[in-house]
Design a protein around this motif. Structure first.
Motif, PDB file in Angstrom:
ATOM      1  N   THR A   1     -67.123  59.720 -26.726  1.00  0.00           N
ATOM      2  CA  THR A   1     -65.752  60.071 -27.100  1.00  0.00           C
ATOM      3  C   THR A   1     -65.626  61.582 -27.084  1.00  0.00           C
ATOM      4  OG1 THR A   1     -65.495  58.105 -28.478  1.00  0.00           O
ATOM      5  CG2 THR A   1     -64.026  59.954 -28.923  1.00  0.00           C
TER       6      THR A   1
ATOM      7  N   HIS B   1     -63.476  64.770 -28.212  1.00  0.00           N
ATOM      8  CA  HIS B   1     -62.436  65.188 -29.153  1.00  0.00           C
ATOM      9  C   HIS B   1     -61.401  66.097 -28.510  1.00  0.00           C
ATOM     10  CE1 HIS B   1     -64.336  63.961 -33.210  1.00  0.00           C
ATOM     11  NE2 HIS B   1     -64.870  63.246 -32.236  1.00  0.00           N
TER      12      HIS B   1
ATOM     13  N   MET C   1     -59.891  65.325 -26.059  1.00  0.00           N
ATOM     14  CA  MET C   1     -58.875  64.389 -25.598  1.00  0.00           C
ATOM     15  C   MET C   1     -58.297  63.560 -26.733  1.00  0.00           C
ATOM     16  SD  MET C   1     -59.188  61.470 -22.662  1.00  0.00           S
ATOM     17  CE  MET C   1     -57.910  60.243 -22.434  1.00  0.00           C
ATOM     18  N   THR C   2     -59.098  63.272 -27.751  1.00  0.00           N
ATOM     19  CA  THR C   2     -58.638  62.383 -28.822  1.00  0.00           C
ATOM     20  C   THR C   2     -57.921  63.115 -29.949  1.00  0.00           C
ATOM     21  OG1 THR C   2     -60.756  62.502 -30.009  1.00  0.00           O
ATOM     22  CG2 THR C   2     -60.524  60.776 -28.341  1.00  0.00           C
ATOM     23  N   THR C   3     -58.260  64.387 -30.190  1.00  0.00           N
ATOM     24  CA  THR C   3     -57.662  65.111 -31.320  1.00  0.00           C
ATOM     25  C   THR C   3     -56.741  66.241 -30.898  1.00  0.00           C
ATOM     26  OG1 THR C   3     -59.540  66.651 -31.503  1.00  0.00           O
ATOM     27  CG2 THR C   3     -59.680  64.591 -32.755  1.00  0.00           C
TER      28      THR C   3
ATOM     29  N   ALA D   1     -54.048  65.267 -24.872  1.00  0.00           N
ATOM     30  CA  ALA D   1     -53.492  63.937 -24.600  1.00  0.00           C
ATOM     31  C   ALA D   1     -53.363  63.086 -25.847  1.00  0.00           C
ATOM     32  CB  ALA D   1     -54.362  63.217 -23.579  1.00  0.00           C
ATOM     33  N   HIS D   2     -54.155  63.375 -26.902  1.00  0.00           N
ATOM     34  CA  HIS D   2     -54.122  62.603 -28.152  1.00  0.00           C
ATOM     35  C   HIS D   2     -54.240  61.110 -27.877  1.00  0.00           C
ATOM     36  CE1 HIS D   2     -53.341  65.850 -31.007  1.00  0.00           C
ATOM     37  NE2 HIS D   2     -52.545  66.373 -30.086  1.00  0.00           N
ATOM     38  N   LYS D   3     -55.391  60.715 -27.302  1.00  0.00           N
ATOM     39  CA  LYS D   3     -55.635  59.313 -26.995  1.00  0.00           C
ATOM     40  C   LYS D   3     -56.894  58.815 -27.723  1.00  0.00           C
ATOM     41  CE  LYS D   3     -52.194  58.965 -24.111  1.00  0.00           C
ATOM     42  NZ  LYS D   3     -50.994  58.187 -24.504  1.00  0.00           N
ATOM     43  N   PRO D   4     -56.782  58.589 -29.049  1.00  0.00           N
ATOM     44  CA  PRO D   4     -57.939  58.067 -29.791  1.00  0.00           C
ATOM     45  C   PRO D   4     -58.291  56.664 -29.321  1.00  0.00           C
ATOM     46  CG  PRO D   4     -55.961  57.987 -31.145  1.00  0.00           C
ATOM     47  CD  PRO D   4     -55.586  58.747 -29.902  1.00  0.00           C
TER      48      PRO D   4
ATOM     49  N   THR E   1     -60.458  55.989 -26.964  1.00  0.00           N
ATOM     50  CA  THR E   1     -60.939  55.984 -25.582  1.00  0.00           C
ATOM     51  C   THR E   1     -62.344  56.578 -25.512  1.00  0.00           C
ATOM     52  OG1 THR E   1     -59.984  58.159 -25.118  1.00  0.00           O
ATOM     53  CG2 THR E   1     -58.594  56.240 -24.694  1.00  0.00           C
ATOM     54  N   ASP E   2     -63.091  56.145 -24.529  1.00  0.00           N
ATOM     55  CA  ASP E   2     -64.381  56.787 -24.276  1.00  0.00           C
ATOM     56  C   ASP E   2     -64.582  56.930 -22.776  1.00  0.00           C
ATOM     57  OD1 ASP E   2     -65.045  54.225 -23.456  1.00  0.00           O
ATOM     58  OD2 ASP E   2     -66.513  53.870 -25.032  1.00  0.00           O
TER      59      ASP E   2
END
Length: 208
Positions: A165, A167, A169-171, A174-177, A179-180
Motif C-alpha cells: 500500500t 500512502h 496514493m491512499t492519504t 488520488a485518495h484511494k484507500p 488499494t495495493d
C-alpha cells in the motif's frame, strides 16, 4: 537456460560522507519545514521534534549503509541434493516512496530454486529490509531483490512478488484507500517454466 537479468546499479550509500549534511544541518532543515507548515518549532510540543525526526530518518533509511550482497555470502552446501522451490512468504516491510517520501507498507514473497547451496532464511528477510530502507519505487525494489539473489547465489531461478500500500496514493493525491500494488520479478525457471511460476503465484495468493 537461465534468464539473464538486466543489471541494476547497486548503491551502498547515496553520497560520499564529505558531501552529507551534518546532524545540526538536518535538524535546522526540519525546523524550517515546521515553520513552512505554519507552526512554531520553538513551542514546547515541537522543541524536540527535529531531533526525533532525524533519529527516525536514520532508521527509515538505514539500508543505504548496508551492502545487500554481503549478507548472502554465507551459504550451506550440505543440502542432500535438495533442488525444489524455497519460498519465504509474507515478509513485512516498511519503505518510503522516492517521489513524496510517503510510507510504503507491504509484504514480500521471496523464492528461489537452489543449485547446490542455500542461504539462511533470515538473510532473505534482511535483504528485503536493506532495499526497503531506502527511497524507493516498488518496481525497482522488486527487481533489486531478485537480481541480488540471482547474482550472488546463482540459483536455477528466482521469483519475487511484492504487494504494498502506497500512502502517496491512499492519504494524498488520488485518495484511494484500500488499494495495493502488486509487482513481480521472475528469473530463470520462474520465467521459463509456466508451472513453476504458477506454483509461486498460487502460494502468494493463498496468503491473501
Amino acid at each position: 537456460m537461465k534468464s539473464q537479468p538486466r543489471r541494476l546499479e547497486r548503491v551502498a550509500v547515496a553520497q560520499a560522507p564529505s558531501d552529507r549534511p551534518n546532524r545540526a544541518e538536518v535538524e535546522q532543515a526540519i525546523r524550517t519545514m515546521i515553520r513552512w507548515a505554519g507552526d512554531d518549532p520553538a513551542r514546547d510540543g515541537l522543541r524536540e521534534t527535529p531531533d526525533r525526526v532525524a533519529r527516525a530518518f536514520e532508521e527509515y533509511f538505514s539500508g543505504y549503509a548496508q551492502d545487500p550482497t554481503e549478507i548472502l555470502q554465507k551459504t550451506f552446501e550440505e543440502i542432500e541434493g535438495y533442488d525444489e522451490m524455497i519460498v519465504l512468504r509474507g515478509v513485512r516491510f516498511e519503505s518510503h516512496c522516492e517521489h513524496h517520501m510517503a510510507p510504503i507498507v507491504g509484504r514480500a514473497w521471496v523464492a528461489y530454486i537452489p543449485q547446490g547451496r542455500v542461504v539462511g532464511i533470515s538473510k532473505l528477510a534482511r535483504l528485503v529490509d536493506i532495499y526497503a530502507k531506502r527511497l524507493q519505487i516498488q518496481e525497482k525494489m522488486t527487481a533489486q531483490i531478485a537480481n541480488t539473489i540471482n547474482d550472488v547465489l546463482n540459483p536455477e531461478g528466482v521469483g519475487v512478488i511484492i504487494k504494498a500500500t502506497h500512502h502517496c496514493m491512499t492519504t494524498r493525491g488520488a485518495h484511494k484507500p484500500g488499494t495495493d500494488l502488486v509487482t513481480s520479478r521472475m528469473l530463470g525457471v520462474f520465467r521459463d517454466n509456466a508451472l513453476t511460476r504458477q506454483e509461486l503465484l498460487g502460494l502468494a495468493n493463498s496468503d491473501d
